[in-house]
Design a protein around this motif. Structure first.
Motif, PDB file in Angstrom:
ATOM      1  N   ARG A   8     -24.574 -12.207  52.919  1.00 40.33           N
ATOM      2  CA  ARG A   8     -25.345 -11.081  52.421  1.00 40.33           C
ATOM      3  C   ARG A   8     -26.826 -11.285  52.727  1.00 40.33           C
ATOM      4  O   ARG A   8     -27.293 -12.419  52.842  1.00 40.33           O
ATOM      5  CB  ARG A   8     -25.128 -10.934  50.911  1.00 40.33           C
ATOM      6  N   PRO A   9     -27.601 -10.188  52.846  1.00 45.37           N
ATOM      7  CA  PRO A   9     -29.029 -10.319  53.182  1.00 45.37           C
ATOM      8  C   PRO A   9     -29.754 -11.217  52.192  1.00 45.37           C
ATOM      9  O   PRO A   9     -29.473 -11.215  51.003  1.00 45.37           O
ATOM     10  CB  PRO A   9     -29.534  -8.875  53.110  1.00 45.37           C
ATOM     11  N   THR A  10     -30.691 -11.994  52.700  1.00 46.56           N
ATOM     12  CA  THR A  10     -31.443 -12.897  51.835  1.00 46.56           C
ATOM     13  C   THR A  10     -32.305 -12.123  50.860  1.00 46.56           C
ATOM     14  O   THR A  10     -32.809 -11.050  51.157  1.00 46.56           O
ATOM     15  CB  THR A  10     -32.329 -13.847  52.672  1.00 46.56           C
ATOM     16  N   ALA A  11     -32.484 -12.710  49.684  1.00 46.83           N
ATOM     17  CA  ALA A  11     -33.330 -12.095  48.671  1.00 46.83           C
ATOM     18  C   ALA A  11     -34.797 -12.391  48.926  1.00 46.83           C
ATOM     19  O   ALA A  11     -35.666 -11.875  48.249  1.00 46.83           O
ATOM     20  CB  ALA A  11     -32.932 -12.613  47.284  1.00 46.83           C
ATOM     21  N   ARG A  15     -39.278 -15.428  54.134  1.00 49.55           N
ATOM     22  CA  ARG A  15     -39.152 -16.833  54.524  1.00 49.55           C
ATOM     23  C   ARG A  15     -37.997 -17.015  55.502  1.00 49.55           C
ATOM     24  O   ARG A  15     -36.920 -16.477  55.294  1.00 49.55           O
ATOM     25  CB  ARG A  15     -38.925 -17.712  53.287  1.00 49.55           C
ATOM     26  N   PRO A  16     -38.198 -17.804  56.538  1.00 46.41           N
ATOM     27  CA  PRO A  16     -37.098 -18.058  57.475  1.00 46.41           C
ATOM     28  C   PRO A  16     -35.939 -18.725  56.758  1.00 46.41           C
ATOM     29  O   PRO A  16     -36.146 -19.602  55.912  1.00 46.41           O
ATOM     30  CB  PRO A  16     -37.722 -19.003  58.511  1.00 46.41           C
ATOM     31  N   PRO A  17     -34.720 -18.341  57.052  1.00 50.17           N
ATOM     32  CA  PRO A  17     -33.562 -19.000  56.437  1.00 50.17           C
ATOM     33  C   PRO A  17     -33.562 -20.500  56.752  1.00 50.17           C
ATOM     34  O   PRO A  17     -33.929 -20.917  57.849  1.00 50.17           O
ATOM     35  CB  PRO A  17     -32.375 -18.299  57.086  1.00 50.17           C
ATOM     36  N   ALA A  18     -33.139 -21.273  55.785  1.00 48.92           N
ATOM     37  CA  ALA A  18     -33.113 -22.733  55.933  1.00 48.92           C
ATOM     38  C   ALA A  18     -31.682 -23.235  55.809  1.00 48.92           C
ATOM     39  O   ALA A  18     -31.035 -22.999  54.782  1.00 48.92           O
ATOM     40  CB  ALA A  18     -33.992 -23.392  54.869  1.00 48.92           C
ATOM     41  N   GLU A 140     -33.957 -18.888  50.305  1.00 48.06           N
ATOM     42  CA  GLU A 140     -33.821 -18.977  51.752  1.00 48.06           C
ATOM     43  C   GLU A 140     -32.721 -19.943  52.175  1.00 48.06           C
ATOM     44  O   GLU A 140     -32.353 -20.009  53.365  1.00 48.06           O
ATOM     45  CB  GLU A 140     -35.138 -19.397  52.406  1.00 48.06           C
ATOM     46  N   ALA A 141     -32.158 -20.694  51.231  1.00 45.31           N
ATOM     47  CA  ALA A 141     -31.118 -21.673  51.546  1.00 45.31           C
ATOM     48  C   ALA A 141     -29.834 -20.986  52.000  1.00 45.31           C
ATOM     49  O   ALA A 141     -29.341 -20.071  51.341  1.00 45.31           O
ATOM     50  CB  ALA A 141     -30.827 -22.548  50.335  1.00 45.31           C
ATOM     51  N   ARG A 142     -29.294 -21.451  53.111  1.00 40.62           N
ATOM     52  CA  ARG A 142     -28.011 -20.967  53.624  1.00 40.62           C
ATOM     53  C   ARG A 142     -27.124 -22.188  53.849  1.00 40.62           C
ATOM     54  O   ARG A 142     -27.465 -23.082  54.631  1.00 40.62           O
ATOM     55  CB  ARG A 142     -28.205 -20.157  54.909  1.00 40.62           C
ATOM     56  N   GLU A 212     -26.471 -18.387  64.021  1.00 41.49           N
ATOM     57  CA  GLU A 212     -26.394 -17.008  63.551  1.00 41.49           C
ATOM     58  C   GLU A 212     -26.637 -16.942  62.043  1.00 41.49           C
ATOM     59  O   GLU A 212     -27.312 -16.028  61.546  1.00 41.49           O
ATOM     60  CB  GLU A 212     -25.031 -16.416  63.890  1.00 41.49           C
ATOM     61  N   LEU A 213     -26.087 -17.891  61.320  1.00 35.70           N
ATOM     62  CA  LEU A 213     -26.251 -17.918  59.878  1.00 35.70           C
ATOM     63  C   LEU A 213     -27.713 -17.993  59.470  1.00 35.70           C
ATOM     64  O   LEU A 213     -28.134 -17.397  58.472  1.00 35.70           O
ATOM     65  CB  LEU A 213     -25.485 -19.106  59.297  1.00 35.70           C
ATOM     66  N   ILE A 214     -28.511 -18.736  60.253  1.00 33.81           N
ATOM     67  CA  ILE A 214     -29.912 -18.961  59.882  1.00 33.81           C
ATOM     68  C   ILE A 214     -30.880 -18.169  60.761  1.00 33.81           C
ATOM     69  O   ILE A 214     -32.084 -18.467  60.787  1.00 33.81           O
ATOM     70  CB  ILE A 214     -30.255 -20.466  59.925  1.00 33.81           C
ATOM     71  N   ASP A 215     -30.366 -17.171  61.469  1.00 32.45           N
ATOM     72  CA  ASP A 215     -31.224 -16.306  62.288  1.00 32.45           C
ATOM     73  C   ASP A 215     -32.060 -17.116  63.275  1.00 32.45           C
ATOM     74  O   ASP A 215     -33.289 -16.950  63.388  1.00 32.45           O
ATOM     75  CB  ASP A 215     -32.138 -15.452  61.407  1.00 32.45           C
TER      76      ASP A 215
END
Length: 303
Positions: A8-11, A15-18, A140-142, A212-215
């Motif tokens: 789901r889209p980050t809240a 911030r870049p996904p980590a 931002e944590a994935r 892909e998960l972290i863009d």
């Protein structure tokens, strides 16, 4: 059951996904860390282990800033990061009452800056236990949950000084951690499962899934990670005390990750078939058989 994923889209889109690489220890998380860390934009430090205590120390109350600095820079793993205390302090706001998210980001940003990269990630397998807490503080944590055949994990765990003493103890740990993570997964905004066996057999598609998960755009250099693996792992080449447990020598720490300096070796994936004694194999499957079935790993008794 197919691997679970929550994308789901980050809240916190600013911030870049980590990536947070988690899993049962000895499941290949170091291998995946080195592959992602080989990207020109991403730096992932050696295992931290201090986040739960940092979250408590950075409570937004007076004195929190100093408590965090002392906690991190005196932690037994601090030398692994090859940072100066001043580098961490410079990333922290002057305000004394620092919060947990700000404190954690200060450490990761300092580490990434030292590596000359704009983005950061994390690889501490045991954070599989605290994914919910981490997600609540760092949106931002994935989470990238790397899963490996438990029989191979059990064999590897019993070969290190800090692991379980028996295969059955390792089986119980493998079941506990993976089952717990899968129960928590539906409540996590960002979670994906990847398989160690797929990563070793054909790395590129698996690495692309993580990207892909972290863009993050895939870079071919990620598949040549082993060229710099020796240098990246040299930071941990020192004697190390595991809490109140055994001391792990520099030689053992290096030996535990010696294989990452070469391309993945698919022939080693099923080493457990020859290395596990029949009684140990039967004992493992008696405990972990249902989870092996759920994950699609064929039991030895039916092979």
């Amino acid at each position: 059951m197919a691997p679970l994923s929550r994308l789901r889209p980050t809240a916190d889109g600013a911030r870049p996904p980590a990536p947070f690489i988690v899993g049962v220890p000895r499941s290949g998380t170091t291998l995946l860390r080195l592959m992602l860390d080989a990207h020109s934009q991403l730096a992932i430090p050696p295992e931290t282990h201090f986040l739960p205590k940092l979250f408590k120390a950075a409570d937004g109350l007076p004195g929190a800033r100093q408590r965090v600095l002392e906690l991190v820079t005196t932690h037994r793993r601090w030398p692994d990061f090859e940072l100066e205390a001043a580098e961490l302090e410079a990333r922290m706001p002057a305000a004394d009452a620092i919060d947990a998210a700000t404190a954690a980001r200060a450490f990761y940003e300092a580490y990434a800056a030292r590596r000359g990269k704009p983005r950061w990630g994390e690889k501490t397998p045991q954070y599989v236990k605290t994914m919910g807490k981490i997600a609540s503080i760092l949106p931002e944590a994935r989470f990238v949950h790397l899963i490996r055949d438990g029989r191979a994990v059990a064999l590897s765990l019993t070969e290190v000084s800090w692991g379980p003493e028996t295969i059955t103890e390792a089986a119980e740990l493998w079941v506990e951690l993976i089952a717990s993570a899968r129960r928590k997964a539906p409540r996590l905004p960002h979670y994906i499962e990847l398989r160690y066996e797929d990563l070793v057999a054909d790395p590129e598609p698996v690495v692309r899934q993580a990207c892909e998960l972290i863009d993050l755009d895939f870079e071919p250099a990620m598949l040549d990670y082993h060229g710099a693996a020796g240098e990246r792992m040299s930071a941990t080449a020192r004697d190390f005390q595991i809490g109140g447990g055994p001391q792990v020598s520099a030689a053992e720490r290096a030996r535990q990750h010696a294989l990452v300096s070469a391309p993945p070796q698919a022939a080693r994936v099923e080493r457990w078939r020859e290395a596990l004694a029949p009684a140990d194999l039967a004992g493992f499957e008696a405990i972990a058989g249902p989870l092996l079935d759920e994950l699609g790993y064929e039991r030895a008794a039916s092979s």
